[in-house]
Enzyme design. Structure first.
Site, PDB file in Angstrom:
ATOM      1  CB  CYS A  51      -0.924   0.005   1.209  1.00 42.03           C
ATOM      2  SG  CYS A  51      -2.144  -1.323   1.227  1.00 42.03           S
ATOM      3  CG  ASP A 453      31.398  21.317  18.420  1.00 42.15           C
ATOM      4  OD1 ASP A 453      32.487  21.777  18.039  1.00 42.15           O
ATOM      5  OD2 ASP A 453      30.514  21.997  18.976  1.00 42.15           O
ATOM      6  CG  ASP A 634      26.334  23.094  20.411  1.00 45.16           C
ATOM      7  OD1 ASP A 634      27.478  23.085  19.912  1.00 45.16           O
ATOM      8  OD2 ASP A 634      25.949  23.936  21.230  1.00 45.16           O
ATOM      9  CG  ASP A 638      29.190  22.100  15.302  1.00 48.52           C
ATOM     10  OD1 ASP A 638      30.350  22.072  14.850  1.00 48.52           O
ATOM     11  OD2 ASP A 638      28.916  22.375  16.471  1.00 48.52           O
TER      12      ASP A 638
END
Length: 752
Positions: A51, A453, A634, A638
């Site tokens: 489907c 980081d 963050d 980044d």
């Protein structure tokens, strides 16, 4: 059991007949995202992997549709339209013409648990089928015991009187689904099931009318009973698998009390709340939309955001996310974002996207499901012809073909991946981690390298003054006053060390890239980059690194800043290294700051001074080496690296760009969320492989037995139901808990 069924649309859905854009726009059901129109459709007849492909192909060339992605567990389709003003009605009409009636869903309300008319209807059908099966089996016992002649004919006639209304009522879920599929010129799982039940009933009626010795009303009705048992259990297990979505939906407020400009208060529904409105939130109410407190002091339960259940005090100026609970005091809040852009809506959309990814396993399951309909009907036809040629008897041949129709089931294959992804999304959500895409879960399970980081990820991003600065308290106060003018994290740390100023600082101004300058008693004062500060100072420039301060003509003083490691980061790095993964730190900060962190945590490699382009180049170099890297970052700088990595994670405190680019977002403060996500991904990958093994083994054993004539329709129904239930149950079975305080067991589980 089949995974195909009919179900009701979600609350607040707009009927297809009223699907014009005018009303959809008024209800907020088409939203603007980067110049495109986004909307969701409830498509109850989506029922298996076949489907999904049929729906997406039907919409691929539809007028105004840029892309379409179907979701099996939610039975929804996410549409991207050419523009926010594009009418979604052609898409609704196209799906209806292909046998998939669709309705629009209001974006303002997160997906709630369906008003489960389908489950209640299945339960009623199950009760009727159980009643009929019990009575017909009692009559059949008499025939099996030796009743003959007129007595046998009476028992057959009474069985027919019971069976006909029972089949008509209890078979509705299968017949309706099959009829809808045939009207749309397609086949689904319920077509062969309906064909099998109707054939058994029709043969029995003919035998009863001709006073034949054998009827099969008991087989038809008991077959329906076991199919309905499997269908109902499947509904319950699907609901459990997506419990995270439904539990999140219960946190959504349906409205709030709005304070008007004249002070009057009136209730507004959620979709009528707009930015800059003022709302009044009483104790015990949930925050309906994102905003900030204007007045009032209260305690908040922010466990939805942080994972911590301890109450948090809040007063004017504190930001509020939709879904958090106001515990103690009445507050007034200003609305910052509408409901469809709130934190709760964003998290809900992440959870609902859990199974929409088209990873490798999903593509395998989709192809298998698409081949099912033609293959199973061809197999049943060949089985009937083979047995008829071999025996010359069409009744036994037909019943063996019916068994083959029933027992061949792609449901287990179709459910093998999505139900695992939905269950994993629920586990991640309970750990404070949001997954955007099921394919990201597959990629996370295969990583062999982790790249962190530094600022805001390995560290909290909030520096503190460790040492240094002016010796005189008056000069420290001047430095603190200058720092208060800047929003730089280092400036905020210095501002926190200052005392009351003996004389005001005048002419405050900030020079981008240099620092802050002002005047005290006619003398210039600077705080910022050392070489810039030295322009007004006397004496040698200190060798220490850090923000510098000087009064005009005076010496240069340097503040030494230190960063706080994020909770659990050392344990997370140790767990990854113990699991055999390479762990690196990749930062844009200077060598001193990065090396200071590296001395506290044992990384396999340390990279500093990296620009955004350098970070992307490094990740591509890892990829060229054959490594599959998880990037955890963050910042705005980044975002490109997060998008370029094999898979990526970002904390909830990350920049908007960082959160959008990441595959996973975690709201917990500690870094243990990263190792938890990896563990859950590895477990999900094992479950998917187990489910594929179960599904393939079932079909490899069941199909030959059915074709060889060793399986009755009743046994076929039980076996088909059991295979799907086993697959779903395997996906949602509880996980053995691992203590977050002990990294060694976590490492062993990750390495498993």
């Amino acid at each position: 059991m089949s995974c195909c069924d009919t179900s009701t649309s979600s609350p607040g859905a707009l009927p297809a007949g009223d699907g014009g854009f005018g009303r959809a726009e008024r209800l907020g059901q088409v939203r603007d995202v980067d110049g495109r129109g986004h909307c969701r459709l409830s498509v109850p007849d989506i029922s298996c992997g076949k489907c999904l492909g049929a729906v997406e192909r039907a919409l691929s060339d539809c007028e105004g549709v840029v892309s379409a992605r179907a979701n099996l567990t939610l039975r929804q389709v996410s549409l991207v339209l050419r523009s926010p003003g594009t009418d979604p009605k052609p898409a609704l009409d196209r799906l209806g013409a292909h046998g998939y009636p669709a309705t629009l869903i209001d974006f303002a309300v997160p997906s709630d648990e369906r008003v489960d008319d389908t489950a209640r209807g299945l339960l009623r059908c199950l009760a009727v089928a159980g009643f009929g099966a019990t009575n017909i089996m009692l009559l059949s016992v008499s025939v099996w015991a030796g009743a003959e002649g007129a007595s046998r004919d009476v028992f057959h006639a009474v069985s027919a009187l019971i069976a006909l209304p029972v089949v008509a009522y209890a078979g509705r879920p299968f017949f309706a689904s099959a009829l809808t599929a045939l009207k749309g010129r397609r086949l689904n799982m319920d077509v062969p099931i309906s064909l099998a039940v109707l054939l058994a009933t029709a043969i029995s009626l003919v035998e009863t009318a001709m006073r034949g010795p054998h009827v099969y009303f008991d087989a038809a009705v008991v077959l329906l009973f076991f199919l309905l048992v499997g269908r109902y259990l499947d509904q319950l297990m699907r609901a459990k698998a997506r419990s995270a979505v439904t539990s999140l939906a219960r946190l959504a407020s349906r409205g709030a009390m709005r304070e008007g400009p004249d002070g009057t208060v009136a209730y507004l529904a959620l979709d009528q709340i707009r930015p800059d409105m003022v709302l009044r939130i009483a104790p015990g109410e949930r925050i309906p939309v994102d905003g900030c407190i204007l007045s009032g002091v209260t305690d908040l339960d922010r466990s939805l955001v942080t994972g911590e259940h301890a109450p948090v005090s809040a007063g004017p100026g504190v930001a509020l996310e939709a879904g958090i609970l106001n515990l103690t005091g009445a507050i007034r809040m200003r609305v910052l974002r509408p409901a469809e852009d709130s934190f709760l809506a964003e998290v809900s959309r992440m959870l609902e996207a859990a199974e929409q990814g088209r990873g490798a396993y999903v593509r395998i399951a989709d192809r298998a499901a698409q081949l099912y309909a033609p293959v199973v009907h061809l197999l049943a036809a060949l089985t009937f012809l083979g047995w008829f040629v071999a025996t010359g008897e069409w009744y036994p041949s037909l019943f063996i073909a019916i068994s083959a129709l029933i027992i061949t089931c792609p449901c287990a294959l179709g459910l093998a991946v999505p139900v695992v992804h939905v269950a994993a999304a629920g586990r991640l959500f309970r750990q404070g981690i949001m997954m955007k895409d099921g394919s990201g879960l597959e990629r996370l399970a295969t990583i062999d390298c982790v790249v962190f980081d530094k600022t805001g990820t390995v560290t909290t991003g909030t520096p503190v003054v460790a040492d240094g600065g002016p010796d005189l308290s008056e000069d420290r106060a001047v430095a603190a006053a200058l720092a208060a003018r800047s929003l730089h994290p280092a400036s905020r740390a210095i501002a926190a060390t200052g005392d009351a100023l003996p004389a005001p600082v005048e002419d405050l101004r900030e020079t981008p890239g240099c620092g802050v300058e002002g005047r005290v008693a006619g003398r210039r004062a600077r705080l910022g980059r050392a070489d810039w500060v030295a322009e007004i100072a006397s004496g040698a420039l200190p060798t220490a690194s850090g923000p510098a301060f000087a009064l005009e003509g005076g010496p240069v003083s340097v503040f030494t800043l230190s960063e706080t490691l994020r909770d659990g980061v050392a344990e997370a790095v140790a767990a990854f290294r113990a699991a055999g993964l390479r762990v690196e730190i990749l930062s844009g900060d200077g060598a001193g700051a990065v090396e200071a962190v590296a001395r506290k945590i044992a990384f396999d490699a340390v990279h500093h001074g990296a620009t955004p382009a350098d970070k992307i180049a490094h990740l591509k170099a890892l990829q060229a080496e054959g490594r599959r890297a998880l990037m955890v970052g963050d910042g705005l700088n980044d975002a490109a690296a997060l998008a370029a990595a094999h898979v990526s994670m970002a904390p909830g405190s990350a920049s908007d760009a960082g959160r959008m680019a990441a595959d996973f977002v975690f709201t917990r403060e500690g870094m243990g969320a990263v190792t938890d996500a990896h563990r859950i991904a590895r477990r999900a990958a094992r479950q998917v492989r187990q489910n594929f093994g179960i599904a393939i083994a079932y079909n490899c054993v069941a199909i030959p037995l059915a074709v060889a004539g060793y399986v009755t329709p009743l046994v076929a129904a039980i076996a088909m139901s059991g295979s799907s239930i086993v697959v779903v149950a395997n996906a949602i079975r509880p996980e053995r808990r691992v203590s977050a305080k002990d990294p060694a067991p976590a490492a062993r589980k990750a390495a498993a």
